[in-house]
Scaffold this motif. Structure first.
Motif, PDB file in Angstrom:
ATOM      1  N   LYS A  21      13.963  21.937  74.781  1.00  0.00           N
ATOM      2  CA  LYS A  21      12.707  22.653  74.963  1.00  0.00           C
ATOM      3  C   LYS A  21      12.410  23.422  73.684  1.00  0.00           C
ATOM      4  O   LYS A  21      13.319  23.941  73.053  1.00  0.00           O
ATOM      5  CB  LYS A  21      12.863  23.626  76.133  1.00  0.00           C
ATOM      6  CG  LYS A  21      11.623  24.279  76.608  1.00  0.00           C
ATOM      7  CD  LYS A  21      11.897  25.151  77.832  1.00  0.00           C
ATOM      8  CE  LYS A  21      12.352  24.287  78.985  1.00  0.00           C
ATOM      9  NZ  LYS A  21      12.325  24.894  80.282  1.00  0.00           N
ATOM     10  N   LEU A  22      11.120  23.480  73.315  1.00  0.00           N
ATOM     11  CA  LEU A  22      10.707  24.242  72.151  1.00  0.00           C
ATOM     12  C   LEU A  22       9.673  25.272  72.586  1.00  0.00           C
ATOM     13  O   LEU A  22       8.695  24.931  73.242  1.00  0.00           O
ATOM     14  CB  LEU A  22      10.105  23.328  71.080  1.00  0.00           C
ATOM     15  CG  LEU A  22       9.553  24.031  69.839  1.00  0.00           C
ATOM     16  CD1 LEU A  22      10.680  24.669  69.030  1.00  0.00           C
ATOM     17  CD2 LEU A  22       8.767  23.059  68.980  1.00  0.00           C
ATOM     18  N   CYS A  24       7.161  27.906  70.939  1.00  0.00           N
ATOM     19  CA  CYS A  24       6.602  28.284  69.642  1.00  0.00           C
ATOM     20  C   CYS A  24       5.093  28.450  69.749  1.00  0.00           C
ATOM     21  O   CYS A  24       4.494  28.202  70.795  1.00  0.00           O
ATOM     22  CB  CYS A  24       6.944  27.249  68.586  1.00  0.00           C
ATOM     23  SG  CYS A  24       6.112  25.669  68.782  1.00  0.00           S
ATOM     24  N   LEU A  30       5.352  20.921  66.905  1.00  0.00           N
ATOM     25  CA  LEU A  30       4.906  20.335  68.183  1.00  0.00           C
ATOM     26  C   LEU A  30       4.706  18.829  68.084  1.00  0.00           C
ATOM     27  O   LEU A  30       4.969  18.104  69.041  1.00  0.00           O
ATOM     28  CB  LEU A  30       3.604  20.975  68.647  1.00  0.00           C
ATOM     29  CG  LEU A  30       3.673  22.432  69.043  1.00  0.00           C
ATOM     30  CD1 LEU A  30       2.280  22.959  69.352  1.00  0.00           C
ATOM     31  CD2 LEU A  30       4.583  22.617  70.224  1.00  0.00           C
ATOM     32  N   THR A  33       8.192  17.207  68.283  1.00  0.00           N
ATOM     33  CA  THR A  33       8.784  17.307  69.615  1.00  0.00           C
ATOM     34  C   THR A  33       7.983  16.514  70.645  1.00  0.00           C
ATOM     35  O   THR A  33       8.557  15.982  71.586  1.00  0.00           O
ATOM     36  CB  THR A  33       8.936  18.783  70.054  1.00  0.00           C
ATOM     37  OG1 THR A  33       7.685  19.457  69.917  1.00  0.00           O
ATOM     38  CG2 THR A  33       9.992  19.479  69.227  1.00  0.00           C
ATOM     39  N   ASN A  34       6.656  16.407  70.461  1.00  0.00           N
ATOM     40  CA  ASN A  34       5.863  15.557  71.342  1.00  0.00           C
ATOM     41  C   ASN A  34       6.271  14.098  71.213  1.00  0.00           C
ATOM     42  O   ASN A  34       6.400  13.380  72.205  1.00  0.00           O
ATOM     43  CB  ASN A  34       4.369  15.694  71.060  1.00  0.00           C
ATOM     44  CG  ASN A  34       3.731  16.940  71.635  1.00  0.00           C
ATOM     45  OD1 ASN A  34       2.660  17.339  71.211  1.00  0.00           O
ATOM     46  ND2 ASN A  34       4.359  17.575  72.600  1.00  0.00           N
ATOM     47  N   GLU A  39       9.967  18.950  75.862  1.00  0.00           N
ATOM     48  CA  GLU A  39       9.002  19.865  76.459  1.00  0.00           C
ATOM     49  C   GLU A  39       8.711  21.026  75.514  1.00  0.00           C
ATOM     50  O   GLU A  39       9.610  21.574  74.886  1.00  0.00           O
ATOM     51  CB  GLU A  39       9.547  20.423  77.770  1.00  0.00           C
ATOM     52  CG  GLU A  39       8.611  21.421  78.422  1.00  0.00           C
ATOM     53  CD  GLU A  39       9.217  22.138  79.611  1.00  0.00           C
ATOM     54  OE1 GLU A  39       8.532  22.994  80.166  1.00  0.00           O
ATOM     55  OE2 GLU A  39      10.373  21.844  79.978  1.00  0.00           O
ATOM     56  N   ASN A  40       7.437  21.380  75.415  1.00  0.00           N
ATOM     57  CA  ASN A  40       7.008  22.502  74.596  1.00  0.00           C
ATOM     58  C   ASN A  40       6.375  23.561  75.471  1.00  0.00           C
ATOM     59  O   ASN A  40       5.690  23.246  76.451  1.00  0.00           O
ATOM     60  CB  ASN A  40       5.972  22.060  73.563  1.00  0.00           C
ATOM     61  CG  ASN A  40       6.543  21.090  72.568  1.00  0.00           C
ATOM     62  OD1 ASN A  40       7.360  21.446  71.755  1.00  0.00           O
ATOM     63  ND2 ASN A  40       6.117  19.844  72.647  1.00  0.00           N
ATOM     64  N   ILE A  42       3.850  26.463  74.495  1.00  0.00           N
ATOM     65  CA  ILE A  42       3.059  26.951  73.374  1.00  0.00           C
ATOM     66  C   ILE A  42       2.537  28.334  73.748  1.00  0.00           C
ATOM     67  O   ILE A  42       1.838  28.490  74.753  1.00  0.00           O
ATOM     68  CB  ILE A  42       1.887  25.995  73.081  1.00  0.00           C
ATOM     69  CG1 ILE A  42       2.416  24.578  72.872  1.00  0.00           C
ATOM     70  CG2 ILE A  42       1.091  26.483  71.885  1.00  0.00           C
ATOM     71  CD1 ILE A  42       1.364  23.507  72.955  1.00  0.00           C
ATOM     72  N   SER A  52      -2.101  19.737  73.517  1.00  0.00           N
ATOM     73  CA  SER A  52      -0.842  19.215  73.015  1.00  0.00           C
ATOM     74  C   SER A  52      -0.812  17.737  73.360  1.00  0.00           C
ATOM     75  O   SER A  52      -1.417  17.319  74.341  1.00  0.00           O
ATOM     76  CB  SER A  52       0.307  19.958  73.696  1.00  0.00           C
ATOM     77  OG  SER A  52       1.514  19.312  73.459  1.00  0.00           O
ATOM     78  N   ASP A  57       3.299  19.671  78.568  1.00  0.00           N
ATOM     79  CA  ASP A  57       3.583  20.918  77.865  1.00  0.00           C
ATOM     80  C   ASP A  57       2.863  22.080  78.533  1.00  0.00           C
ATOM     81  O   ASP A  57       1.753  21.921  79.059  1.00  0.00           O
ATOM     82  CB  ASP A  57       3.131  20.838  76.403  1.00  0.00           C
ATOM     83  CG  ASP A  57       4.051  19.986  75.549  1.00  0.00           C
ATOM     84  OD1 ASP A  57       5.140  19.623  76.017  1.00  0.00           O
ATOM     85  OD2 ASP A  57       3.659  19.697  74.405  1.00  0.00           O
TER      86      ASP A  57
END
Length: 143
Positions: A21-22, A24, A30, A33-34, A39-40, A42, A52, A57
């Motif tokens: 998971k990110l 940010c 992004l 990671t996408n 998973e992000n 934001i 995204s 996300d």
């Protein structure tokens, strides 16, 4: 223990590739990671037309005051008076952006409380099909 000499850019890529998971702001990592299916979450995202590339996300937009009154993301998308602002126009000085609180960020990470929004078709976020738009909830969640 000996000191390891590792390029910080390589280390950054390694950590991104091995993340689950990110968390940010809306920025360059992004995209990577996408692509990797990570998973992000934001936080403090702006402008409101961006999304995204991963529809799963979570997005927590910046908080907004309009004429010194808090307005919701729901109002920004539904009221015509905010149309230019939705698209990132900050020329109207009645708008003030505020960062989310620690509690709001925590709640965005651990809560499933989302807005149900219908995005205009001419916005990128409509086409990325983002549906996890987090509510600004400053109350500490207790489970």
């Amino acid at each position: 223990m000996s000191e390891v000499n590792l390029d910080k850019y390589i280390l950054n890529l390694y950590l991104l590739f091995n993340s689950k998971k990110l968390i940010c702001q809306h920025s360059g990592p992004l995209i990577l990671t996408n692509i990797l299916g990570i998973e992000n979450i934001i936080i403090n995202s702006f402008p409101f037309f961006l999304g995204s590339y991963n529809s799963e996300d979570k997005i927590l937009f910046v908080k907004v005051k309009y004429r010194n009154k808090d307005i919701t993301i729901d109002e920004i998308y539904k009221k015509d008076e905010h149309k230019n602002f939705r698209y990132g126009d900050l020329s109207n000085k009645n708008y003030k952006l505020e960062e989310c609180s620690e509690n709001e960020i925590y709640n965005a990470i651990f809560s499933d409380d989302y807005y149900k929004l219908n995005f205009p078709k001419d916005m990128l976020i409509y086409h990325t099909k983002n549906h996890k738009i987090c509510k600004h909830n400053d109350d500490w969640l207790r489970e």
